[in-house]
Write a protein that holds these residues in place. Structure first.
Motif, PDB file in Angstrom:
ATOM      1  N   LYS A 201       0.823  -1.213   0.000  1.00 21.68           N
ATOM      2  CA  LYS A 201       0.000   0.000   0.000  1.00 21.68           C
ATOM      3  C   LYS A 201       0.855   1.260   0.000  1.00 21.68           C
ATOM      4  O   LYS A 201       0.532   2.248  -0.651  1.00 21.68           O
ATOM      5  CB  LYS A 201      -0.915  -0.009   1.226  1.00 21.68           C
ATOM      6  CG  LYS A 201      -2.070   0.975   1.173  1.00 21.68           C
ATOM      7  CD  LYS A 201      -2.935   0.824   2.389  1.00 21.68           C
ATOM      8  CE  LYS A 201      -4.209   1.636   2.267  1.00 21.68           C
ATOM      9  NZ  LYS A 201      -5.157   1.112   1.294  1.00 21.68           N
ATOM     10  N   MET A 202       1.971   1.208   0.733  1.00 29.76           N
ATOM     11  CA  MET A 202       2.775   2.404   0.918  1.00 29.76           C
ATOM     12  C   MET A 202       4.009   2.475   0.017  1.00 29.76           C
ATOM     13  O   MET A 202       4.632   3.522  -0.084  1.00 29.76           O
ATOM     14  CB  MET A 202       3.237   2.499   2.377  1.00 29.76           C
ATOM     15  CG  MET A 202       2.103   2.589   3.391  1.00 29.76           C
ATOM     16  SD  MET A 202       0.954   3.946   3.056  1.00 29.76           S
ATOM     17  CE  MET A 202       2.058   5.352   3.055  1.00 29.76           C
ATOM     18  N   ASN A 203       4.371   1.386  -0.619  1.00 30.38           N
ATOM     19  CA  ASN A 203       5.569   1.383  -1.473  1.00 30.38           C
ATOM     20  C   ASN A 203       5.392   2.405  -2.604  1.00 30.38           C
ATOM     21  O   ASN A 203       4.472   2.268  -3.417  1.00 30.38           O
ATOM     22  CB  ASN A 203       5.801  -0.012  -2.050  1.00 30.38           C
ATOM     23  CG  ASN A 203       7.187  -0.157  -2.667  1.00 30.38           C
ATOM     24  OD1 ASN A 203       7.763   0.796  -3.171  1.00 30.38           O
ATOM     25  ND2 ASN A 203       7.716  -1.367  -2.622  1.00 30.38           N
ATOM     26  N   PRO A 204       6.249   3.421  -2.677  1.00 35.43           N
ATOM     27  CA  PRO A 204       6.072   4.463  -3.700  1.00 35.43           C
ATOM     28  C   PRO A 204       6.546   4.052  -5.086  1.00 35.43           C
ATOM     29  O   PRO A 204       6.327   4.783  -6.051  1.00 35.43           O
ATOM     30  CB  PRO A 204       6.917   5.621  -3.154  1.00 35.43           C
ATOM     31  CG  PRO A 204       8.005   4.942  -2.391  1.00 35.43           C
ATOM     32  CD  PRO A 204       7.373   3.720  -1.783  1.00 35.43           C
ATOM     33  N   ILE A 205       7.222   2.900  -5.205  1.00 38.70           N
ATOM     34  CA  ILE A 205       7.680   2.437  -6.518  1.00 38.70           C
ATOM     35  C   ILE A 205       6.515   1.738  -7.196  1.00 38.70           C
ATOM     36  O   ILE A 205       6.227   0.566  -6.942  1.00 38.70           O
ATOM     37  CB  ILE A 205       8.894   1.485  -6.391  1.00 38.70           C
ATOM     38  CG1 ILE A 205       9.987   2.121  -5.531  1.00 38.70           C
ATOM     39  CG2 ILE A 205       9.419   1.135  -7.778  1.00 38.70           C
ATOM     40  CD1 ILE A 205      10.520   3.438  -6.065  1.00 38.70           C
ATOM     41  N   ASN A 206       5.837   2.452  -8.069  1.00 39.58           N
ATOM     42  CA  ASN A 206       4.631   1.931  -8.717  1.00 39.58           C
ATOM     43  C   ASN A 206       4.844   1.500 -10.157  1.00 39.58           C
ATOM     44  O   ASN A 206       4.122   0.652 -10.665  1.00 39.58           O
ATOM     45  CB  ASN A 206       3.525   2.992  -8.674  1.00 39.58           C
ATOM     46  CG  ASN A 206       3.063   3.275  -7.264  1.00 39.58           C
ATOM     47  OD1 ASN A 206       2.960   2.373  -6.449  1.00 39.58           O
ATOM     48  ND2 ASN A 206       2.799   4.534  -6.964  1.00 39.58           N
ATOM     49  N   THR A 207       5.798   2.116 -10.859  1.00 37.13           N
ATOM     50  CA  THR A 207       6.105   1.725 -12.231  1.00 37.13           C
ATOM     51  C   THR A 207       7.495   1.122 -12.255  1.00 37.13           C
ATOM     52  O   THR A 207       8.445   1.718 -11.758  1.00 37.13           O
ATOM     53  CB  THR A 207       6.026   2.923 -13.195  1.00 37.13           C
ATOM     54  OG1 THR A 207       6.862   3.990 -12.713  1.00 37.13           O
ATOM     55  CG2 THR A 207       4.598   3.428 -13.301  1.00 37.13           C
ATOM     56  N   LEU A 208       7.607  -0.065 -12.850  1.00 42.83           N
ATOM     57  CA  LEU A 208       8.822  -0.855 -12.688  1.00 42.83           C
ATOM     58  C   LEU A 208       9.348  -1.377 -14.021  1.00 42.83           C
ATOM     59  O   LEU A 208       8.588  -1.574 -14.971  1.00 42.83           O
ATOM     60  CB  LEU A 208       8.556  -2.075 -11.784  1.00 42.83           C
ATOM     61  CG  LEU A 208       8.143  -1.891 -10.330  1.00 42.83           C
ATOM     62  CD1 LEU A 208       6.708  -1.416 -10.199  1.00 42.83           C
ATOM     63  CD2 LEU A 208       8.301  -3.208  -9.571  1.00 42.83           C
ATOM     64  N   GLY A 209      10.661  -1.612 -14.057  1.00 44.84           N
ATOM     65  CA  GLY A 209      11.277  -2.362 -15.135  1.00 44.84           C
ATOM     66  C   GLY A 209      11.600  -1.579 -16.377  1.00 44.84           C
ATOM     67  O   GLY A 209      11.413  -0.368 -16.462  1.00 44.84           O
ATOM     68  N   SER A 210      12.085  -2.300 -17.380  1.00 53.30           N
ATOM     69  CA  SER A 210      12.589  -1.678 -18.604  1.00 53.30           C
ATOM     70  C   SER A 210      11.505  -0.997 -19.423  1.00 53.30           C
ATOM     71  O   SER A 210      11.802  -0.166 -20.283  1.00 53.30           O
ATOM     72  CB  SER A 210      13.282  -2.729 -19.473  1.00 53.30           C
ATOM     73  OG  SER A 210      12.370  -3.756 -19.841  1.00 53.30           O
ATOM     74  N   MET A 211      10.217  -1.332 -19.176  1.00 56.85           N
ATOM     75  CA  MET A 211       9.123  -0.675 -19.890  1.00 56.85           C
ATOM     76  C   MET A 211       8.204   0.081 -18.944  1.00 56.85           C
ATOM     77  O   MET A 211       7.132   0.535 -19.338  1.00 56.85           O
ATOM     78  CB  MET A 211       8.347  -1.688 -20.736  1.00 56.85           C
ATOM     79  CG  MET A 211       9.178  -2.285 -21.867  1.00 56.85           C
ATOM     80  SD  MET A 211       8.263  -3.413 -22.945  1.00 56.85           S
ATOM     81  CE  MET A 211       7.241  -2.272 -23.884  1.00 56.85           C
TER      82      MET A 211
END
Length: 395
Positions: free
Chosen positions: A191-201
């Protein structure tokens, strides 16, 4: 993002097929008699500056086959353009000043973010505890805050946040709070993790969860997104696995930034604005959504404009039906709804012109990973330039 490369010299499908066979690739043809590319051809379309081009090409071919996406030059170049824009073909790229930016976010917006996610009653005390944990754990000499300053990649920061929230769920006593259940297990971490968009794409974690492969838990899914194959799989799925009748790929690139069918829906908003003489944001969202991407009960300006248009022109479609139709705005089936078909008819009747299928959405892009705010047109144009370069290499 040096081997035989025939595309620039071939003048017929027959010669192309022979050339592909000479390179060791399949000489298959698509339904429209265009060549289906093999891994060596895909490698040659990836920019030459990219390391391990053949490895990337193998993964792209394997994933396209798995998802049943035709390996035409248009489709391959669409994928290559987005990967190159998002990461320059680096599975877990370094982000300039990421550690400093993360620390600034913690120092300046911590209570705001926790309160937004958990409510003020729980969010403020948890935020204070989080800040204390950052400064003192796992030791003062090697605190999480000092580790945060040193992170170079999104995965570094992501894993660090997971460690911090894991510590909190094991040590923070929340029995005094009625919302204590929110801090159980991985719930607070995700819920709190601010890393929402991940990876090479740069795929949003919510999308990856909705289309998760191999029955992974959330941490394993996040780790998979940071691998070459995982980042490509979810990115290609997000980019290519929906049907849109766009005449130009630039609109698909815009959708990748601002949401599926946002280019089509922005055209709807433009038509509504003209027919009702109403100022509308051309953002591609016909309904209002909360931060969990759930539809809100309040009417958007676009929905209000549609109901106004139908009421003024005697179109017998109820507000309830309009709302039901608009809930399909993220699907191709929206184009078969009463609302969309009536709008097309009204636009043709009032203007003598056909409703445009797509326009560029007007959406501002902002976030801690960006040095300044951009917009969807900037993003789509940058990707389109890479796409056109790839298509020139494919000739």
């Amino acid at each position: 993002m040096k081997s035989c490369f025939y595309f620039s010299r071939l003048t017929s499908v027959l010669v192309l097929a022979i050339g592909l066979a000479a390179c060791g690739d399949h000489s298959l043809l698509a339904k429209d008699d265009t060549p289906v590319l093999g891994e060596k051809n895909i490698r040659n379309l990836i920019p030459s500056r990219v390391q391990n081009r053949l490895s990337w090409a193998k993964d792209i071919q394997q994933i396209m086959d798995e998802l049943k996406i035709e390996r035409s030059k248009q489709n391959v170049c669409t994928i290559i353009a987005v990967v190159d824009q998002e990461s320059n073909f680096v599975a877990n790229p370094q982000v300039p000043n990421l550690g400093r930016t993360a620390v600034e976010e913690v120092n300046n917006r911590l209570e705001e973010k926790f309160s937004d996610k958990l409510g003020e009653r729980l969010g403020i005390p948890v935020a204070k505890y989080f800040q204390d944990v950052l400064k003192t754990q796992p030791s003062k000499e090697n605190s999480y805050l000092s580790q945060m300053k040193k992170v170079k990649t999104e995965k570094d920061l992501d894993v660090l946040y997971r460690q911090i929230f894991d510590y909190m769920t094991k040590h923070y006593h929340v029995s005094a709070f009625t919302d204590a259940a929110r801090l159980v297990g991985q719930d607070i971490a995700e819920k709190m993790n601010p890393i929402n968009t991940l990876g090479s794409m740069q795929v949003h974690i919510h999308y990856a969860k909705a289309h998760e492969r191999n029955n992974l838990n959330i941490n394993d899914l996040r780790d998979d997104l940071y691998t070459q194959n995982g980042g490509l799989y979810y990115g290609i799925h997000r980019l290519m696995q929906y049907d849109a009748k766009y005449s130009k790929q630039i609109y698909r690139f815009a959708d990748y930034n601002s949401g599926m069918y946002s280019s089509r829906n922005a055209a709807v908003q433009q038509a509504l604005a003209k027919l009702t003489e109403t100022k509308l944001d051309l953002d591609g969202d016909l309904l209002l959504y909360n931060k969990n991407e759930d539809v809100q009960s309040a009417k958007s300006q676009s929905e209000i404009a549609i109901n106004k248009l139908f009421a003024q022109n005697g179109v017998v479609i109820t507000a309830k039906q309009v709302r039901s139709d608009l809930k399909k705005e993220k699907e191709v089936d929206f184009e078969n709804t009463q609302t969309y078909l009536a709008l097309k008819s009204q636009y043709l009747e009032k203007t003598g012109k056909k409703l445009a299928y797509a326009i560029m959405p007007q959406v501002v892009i902002s976030g801690p990973k960006l040095s300044r705010d951009y917009n969807t047109n900037w993003y789509a144009s940058r990707v389109n330039t890479r796409y056109e370069s790839c298509m020139r290499r494919a000739k």
